[in-house]
Design a protein around this motif. Structure first.
Motif, PDB file in Angstrom:
ATOM      1  N   GLU A  18      48.243  37.918 -45.420  1.00 48.49           N
ATOM      2  CA  GLU A  18      47.457  39.076 -44.975  1.00 48.49           C
ATOM      3  C   GLU A  18      47.757  40.289 -45.846  1.00 48.49           C
ATOM      4  O   GLU A  18      46.854  41.013 -46.258  1.00 48.49           O
ATOM      5  CB  GLU A  18      47.741  39.396 -43.504  1.00 48.49           C
ATOM      6  CG  GLU A  18      47.089  38.458 -42.534  1.00 48.49           C
ATOM      7  CD  GLU A  18      45.574  38.570 -42.533  1.00 48.49           C
ATOM      8  OE1 GLU A  18      45.051  39.696 -42.545  1.00 48.49           O
ATOM      9  OE2 GLU A  18      44.923  37.516 -42.528  1.00 48.49           O
ATOM     10  N   PRO A  33      37.361  45.869 -43.218  1.00 50.51           N
ATOM     11  CA  PRO A  33      37.104  46.481 -41.908  1.00 50.51           C
ATOM     12  C   PRO A  33      38.381  46.605 -41.082  1.00 50.51           C
ATOM     13  O   PRO A  33      39.204  45.687 -41.060  1.00 50.51           O
ATOM     14  CB  PRO A  33      36.113  45.521 -41.253  1.00 50.51           C
ATOM     15  CG  PRO A  33      36.276  44.237 -41.975  1.00 50.51           C
ATOM     16  CD  PRO A  33      36.739  44.564 -43.356  1.00 50.51           C
ATOM     17  N   ASP A  35      38.606  46.689 -37.876  1.00 56.61           N
ATOM     18  CA  ASP A  35      38.582  45.877 -36.660  1.00 56.61           C
ATOM     19  C   ASP A  35      38.807  44.392 -36.919  1.00 56.61           C
ATOM     20  O   ASP A  35      38.892  43.601 -35.990  1.00 56.61           O
ATOM     21  CB  ASP A  35      37.266  46.072 -35.910  1.00 56.61           C
ATOM     22  CG  ASP A  35      36.045  45.637 -36.707  1.00 56.61           C
ATOM     23  OD1 ASP A  35      36.196  45.157 -37.841  1.00 56.61           O
ATOM     24  OD2 ASP A  35      34.924  45.793 -36.177  1.00 56.61           O
ATOM     25  N   GLY A  36      38.916  43.992 -38.192  1.00 57.68           N
ATOM     26  CA  GLY A  36      39.188  42.593 -38.517  1.00 57.68           C
ATOM     27  C   GLY A  36      37.959  41.700 -38.524  1.00 57.68           C
ATOM     28  O   GLY A  36      38.069  40.499 -38.750  1.00 57.68           O
ATOM     29  N   TYR A  37      36.786  42.254 -38.286  1.00 62.85           N
ATOM     30  CA  TYR A  37      35.551  41.468 -38.299  1.00 62.85           C
ATOM     31  C   TYR A  37      34.957  41.505 -39.702  1.00 62.85           C
ATOM     32  O   TYR A  37      34.578  42.560 -40.199  1.00 62.85           O
ATOM     33  CB  TYR A  37      34.540  42.018 -37.294  1.00 62.85           C
ATOM     34  CG  TYR A  37      33.210  41.298 -37.341  1.00 62.85           C
ATOM     35  CD1 TYR A  37      33.096  39.986 -36.900  1.00 62.85           C
ATOM     36  CD2 TYR A  37      32.075  41.927 -37.840  1.00 62.85           C
ATOM     37  CE1 TYR A  37      31.889  39.319 -36.943  1.00 62.85           C
ATOM     38  CE2 TYR A  37      30.853  41.266 -37.890  1.00 62.85           C
ATOM     39  CZ  TYR A  37      30.774  39.962 -37.440  1.00 62.85           C
ATOM     40  OH  TYR A  37      29.572  39.308 -37.497  1.00 62.85           O
ATOM     41  N   TYR A  38      34.907  40.349 -40.350  1.00 62.89           N
ATOM     42  CA  TYR A  38      34.458  40.268 -41.732  1.00 62.89           C
ATOM     43  C   TYR A  38      32.998  39.846 -41.869  1.00 62.89           C
ATOM     44  O   TYR A  38      32.517  39.624 -42.964  1.00 62.89           O
ATOM     45  CB  TYR A  38      35.340  39.293 -42.521  1.00 62.89           C
ATOM     46  CG  TYR A  38      36.776  39.760 -42.597  1.00 62.89           C
ATOM     47  CD1 TYR A  38      37.143  40.782 -43.456  1.00 62.89           C
ATOM     48  CD2 TYR A  38      37.755  39.192 -41.794  1.00 62.89           C
ATOM     49  CE1 TYR A  38      38.454  41.233 -43.524  1.00 62.89           C
ATOM     50  CE2 TYR A  38      39.071  39.626 -41.853  1.00 62.89           C
ATOM     51  CZ  TYR A  38      39.401  40.646 -42.721  1.00 62.89           C
ATOM     52  OH  TYR A  38      40.701  41.090 -42.790  1.00 62.89           O
ATOM     53  N   GLY A  39      32.282  39.767 -40.744  1.00 68.75           N
ATOM     54  CA  GLY A  39      30.900  39.318 -40.761  1.00 68.75           C
ATOM     55  C   GLY A  39      29.952  40.221 -41.524  1.00 68.75           C
ATOM     56  O   GLY A  39      28.903  39.780 -41.987  1.00 68.75           O
ATOM     57  N   ASN A  40      30.312  41.483 -41.675  1.00 68.74           N
ATOM     58  CA  ASN A  40      29.455  42.412 -42.406  1.00 68.74           C
ATOM     59  C   ASN A  40      29.843  42.553 -43.877  1.00 68.74           C
ATOM     60  O   ASN A  40      29.222  43.319 -44.607  1.00 68.74           O
ATOM     61  CB  ASN A  40      29.488  43.794 -41.737  1.00 68.74           C
ATOM     62  CG  ASN A  40      28.903  43.749 -40.348  1.00 68.74           C
ATOM     63  OD1 ASN A  40      27.958  43.001 -40.090  1.00 68.74           O
ATOM     64  ND2 ASN A  40      29.459  44.522 -39.439  1.00 68.74           N
TER      65      ASN A  40
END
Length: 69
Positions: A18, A33, A35-40
């Motif tokens: 990490e 990001p 928030d840890g959300y890599y979808g974007n």
């Protein structure tokens, strides 16, 4: 058929991986990001990070092998 998972062989290495991901992203000027959300994230950016991580890991392994012989 082989069981393909992305589980680390050494689970304690997760924090090091990490940290390496964040270091490489910073070097490339890519904002990860919070928030840890890599979808974007774009595929190009994530691929760049993964490629540089791979290069760095190979470089570390080569240095370690060179020191052994």
């Amino acid at each position: 058929m082989a069981n393909r998972t992305n589980q680390l062989v050494v689970p304690q290495a997760r924090t090091a991986m990490e940290q390496l991901k964040y270091e490489v992203a910073q070097e490339l000027g890519i904002q990860l990001p919070a928030d840890g959300y890599y979808g974007n994230m774009t595929t190009r950016d994530m691929g760049s990070i993964g490629g540089f991580i791979t290069r760095r890991l190979i470089q570390i392994a080569e240095q370690q092998l060179a020191g052994r012989f």
